[in-house]
Design a protein around this motif. Structure first.
Motif, mmCIF file in Angstrom:
data_model
loop_
_atom_site.group_PDB
_atom_site.id
_atom_site.type_symbol
_atom_site.label_atom_id
_atom_site.label_comp_id
_atom_site.label_asym_id
_atom_site.label_seq_id
_atom_site.Cartn_x
_atom_site.Cartn_y
_atom_site.Cartn_z
ATOM 1 N N LEU A 132 63.439 -5.467 -17.156
ATOM 2 C CA LEU A 132 62.273 -6.276 -17.523
ATOM 3 C C LEU A 132 61.894 -6.052 -18.985
ATOM 4 C CD1 LEU A 132 60.041 -5.922 -14.337
ATOM 5 C CD2 LEU A 132 61.057 -8.035 -15.215
ATOM 6 N N GLY A 133 61.939 -4.803 -19.419
ATOM 7 C CA GLY A 133 61.640 -4.497 -20.816
ATOM 8 C C GLY A 133 62.630 -5.140 -21.768
ATOM 9 N N TYR A 137 66.336 -12.314 -16.427
ATOM 10 C CA TYR A 137 65.320 -12.668 -15.423
ATOM 11 C C TYR A 137 65.971 -13.288 -14.185
ATOM 12 C CZ TYR A 137 61.555 -11.820 -18.804
ATOM 13 O OH TYR A 137 60.677 -11.251 -19.699
ATOM 14 N N GLY A 187 58.273 -13.951 -16.362
ATOM 15 C CA GLY A 187 59.130 -13.875 -17.538
ATOM 16 C C GLY A 187 59.988 -15.117 -17.693
ATOM 17 N N LYS A 225 62.058 -8.880 -21.963
ATOM 18 C CA LYS A 225 60.889 -9.210 -22.775
ATOM 19 C C LYS A 225 61.207 -9.074 -24.264
ATOM 20 C CE LYS A 225 55.944 -8.577 -23.108
ATOM 21 N NZ LYS A 225 54.761 -8.005 -22.483
ATOM 22 N N TRP A 244 57.917 -17.996 -18.894
ATOM 23 C CA TRP A 244 57.671 -17.977 -20.347
ATOM 24 C C TRP A 244 58.906 -18.436 -21.123
ATOM 25 C CZ3 TRP A 244 52.999 -18.209 -21.818
ATOM 26 C CH2 TRP A 244 51.980 -17.474 -21.214
ATOM 27 N N ALA A 299 67.471 -13.568 -22.413
ATOM 28 C CA ALA A 299 66.323 -13.213 -21.584
ATOM 29 C C ALA A 299 66.381 -13.958 -20.252
ATOM 30 C CB ALA A 299 65.023 -13.535 -22.313
ATOM 31 N N GLU A 336 48.535 -13.317 -15.423
ATOM 32 C CA GLU A 336 49.528 -13.829 -16.370
ATOM 33 C C GLU A 336 49.958 -15.243 -15.993
ATOM 34 O OE1 GLU A 336 53.830 -12.702 -18.403
ATOM 35 O OE2 GLU A 336 53.009 -11.371 -16.882
ATOM 36 N N ARG A 381 63.231 -12.023 -25.261
ATOM 37 C CA ARG A 381 62.375 -13.218 -25.344
ATOM 38 C C ARG A 381 61.561 -13.212 -26.618
ATOM 39 N NH1 ARG A 381 57.082 -14.151 -23.409
ATOM 40 N NH2 ARG A 381 57.096 -12.228 -22.243
ATOM 41 N N ILE A 382 60.954 -12.089 -26.944
ATOM 42 C CA ILE A 382 60.128 -11.987 -28.143
ATOM 43 C C ILE A 382 60.960 -12.197 -29.402
ATOM 44 C CG2 ILE A 382 58.773 -10.354 -29.537
ATOM 45 C CD1 ILE A 382 57.714 -9.249 -26.816
#
Length: 128
Positions: A13-14, A32, A48, A17, A51, A28, A78, A20-21
């Motif tokens: 998950l980290g 997911y 996630g 993210k 997004w 990403a 969220e 994605r960022i």
């Protein structure tokens, strides 16, 4: 951690993210989706992926993932925030006639004890 345990959920998950960022949306998305293959009810992975799809401008698919997250965890802030942002974005593109109080929902979601029933009513009114 992933070197020792490539299926470590928190690490995946980290990593997703971070990807994605950094704008690596395809990478990403793959992470997911892999998490969701293991557990279709993984709310963090659903959010996630929502997004990622929103960033790719696939808003109807993004909306579906956020709605799924809410069906599993009805008070998931969220997912609620994401749906409000998507609807606000769509309303801005359509003009004032499409306004559905999405801004009010954004204010409510940021309260210390958000009124989830009221927020869900706003989301329903906005036909998300």
């Amino acid at each position: 951690i992933l070197g020792k345990d490539p299926n470590n959920r928190p690490s995946l998950l980290g990593l997703a993210k971070i990807e994605r960022i950094q704008g690596n949306l395809d990478q990403a998305q793959i992470i997911y989706q892999q998490l969701l293959l293991k557990d279709a009810h993984d709310v963090a992975a659903l959010n996630g992926l929502g997004w990622v799809l929103a960033a790719k401008k696939h808003l109807s698919f993004a909306t579906a993932y956020f709605q799924t997250a809410l069906s599993i965890q009805p008070d998931n802030r969220e997912a609620m925030l994401a749906l409000i942002k998507i609807k606000a974005n769509q309303s801005q593109k359509l003009g004032p006639s499409a306004f559905c109080h999405a801004g009010k929902g954004l204010k409510l979601i940021n309260k210390k004890n958000p009124p989830f029933v009221k927020i869900k009513n706003i989301l329903n009114f906005c036909d998300i």
